[in-house]
Design an enzyme around this catalytic site. Structure first.
Site, mmCIF file in Angstrom:
data_model
loop_
_atom_site.group_PDB
_atom_site.id
_atom_site.type_symbol
_atom_site.label_atom_id
_atom_site.label_comp_id
_atom_site.label_asym_id
_atom_site.label_seq_id
_atom_site.Cartn_x
_atom_site.Cartn_y
_atom_site.Cartn_z
ATOM 1 N N SER A 141 -10.583 -2.453 1.280
ATOM 2 C CA SER A 141 -9.938 -3.455 0.196
ATOM 3 C C SER A 141 -11.123 -4.154 -0.491
ATOM 4 C CB SER A 141 -9.086 -4.390 0.776
ATOM 5 O OG SER A 141 -9.100 -5.366 0.113
ATOM 6 N N TYR A 154 -7.923 -10.794 7.372
ATOM 7 C CA TYR A 154 -8.007 -9.354 6.667
ATOM 8 C C TYR A 154 -9.179 -9.068 5.982
ATOM 9 C CZ TYR A 154 -6.243 -6.360 2.904
ATOM 10 O OH TYR A 154 -5.865 -5.346 2.160
#
Length: 276
Positions: A141, A154
């Site tokens: 990501s 995350y």
């Protein structure tokens, strides 16, 4: 082409969104496809939607569970006898301020996003190492490349996944197995539509030079390229597929306000979508 001669791609988190788009890319490019997902009902619906029983194997699998991952690898080998590509796409997120993030939430995110990628790469990658050919692509990501708010677990899991990619690449390139990652920016998925408010979308548009979210197809095209012979000398890389988000700094909103030709770029209408 005989079934035994066709390449096999394994995609985790393959029941929806980016994972499903990646699976469809492989199908469109002649692969047999294995979709792993922990969401049984959605996976069953996807299997019916694809309606390719000879080409698609759907397996209910929790990628954080070593026994389930190994069982999936055994079933893939029993069915197809080979693995040519692995895409570690399965992931979860918790969006909370740092001090509100619990250890339980931290472990949940890390066990899926990082442990899951490790377990699947160990199980399916071992097959490719024995074959002395194959490609792994990890779906990291943009949050693994640059910090942002509310992504303590995350973002950390994705940063670790990027380094895990390099560790595997350094060893497995010797066996002809390439390992790379992509780092998506915001992507138009059902989940994004649920959790990204108009204000959040406006924040993204203010930072992305292309002034829009990416599509699942754009992510799949990049993954497919990295698994293809056209990317045969790309190994250990993390590619931001983000419309320029990682490359940009301050100043885009001001540039757009002061440049007549750009004044509509990145503006959000009442529906939460960018104005055309």
């Amino acid at each position: 082409m005989a079934k035994a001669d066709r390449k096999v791609a394994v995609v985790t988190g393959g029941a929806r969104g980016i994972g499903l788009a990646i699976g469809q890319w492989f199908l469109a490019n002649g692969h047999q496809v294995v979709l792993l997902d922990v969401d049984t009902s959605t996976l069953d619906a996807t299997q019916k939607q694809l309606n390719r029983p000879d080409d698609v194997l759907c397996l209910h699998t929790d990628v954080s569970n070593p026994e389930q991952v190994q069982a999936a690898a055994d079933q893939v080998m029993a069915r197809f006898g080979r693995v040519d590509a692995l895409v570690n796409n399965a992931g979860v997120a918790v969006f909370k301020p740092a001090l509100e993030t619990t250890l339980e939430e931290w472990r949940h995110v890390l066990s899926t996003n990082l442990d899951g990628a490790f377990l699947c790469t160990q199980a399916f990658g071992a097959i490719m190492v024995r074959q002395r050919s194959g490609a792994v692509v990890n779906i990291a990501s943009i949050s693994g490349l640059r910090a942002s708010t509310l992504r303590l677990a995350y973002g950390t899991s994705k940063a670790a996944l990027i380094h895990l990619t390099k560790q595997y690449a350094a060893e497995w390139g010797n066996y002809g197995v390439r390992v790379n990652a992509i780092c998506p920016g915001p992507v138009e998925t059902d989940m994004a539509k649920l959790v990204h408010s108009a204000a959040i979308r406006a924040d993204y548009y203010d930072t992305i030079p292309l002034g829009r979210y990416g599509s699942t197809e754009e992510m799949a095209n990049t993954v497919g390229f990295l698994c293809s012979p056209q990317a045969s000398y790309i190994n250990g890389q993390s590619i931001a597929v983000d419309g320029g988000f990682d490359a940009s700094g301050v100043g885009l909103p001001t540039l757009r306000r002061t440049t007549p030709a750009l004044q509509n770029v990145g503006q959000v209408d009442g529906s939460g979508d960018p104005a055309s």
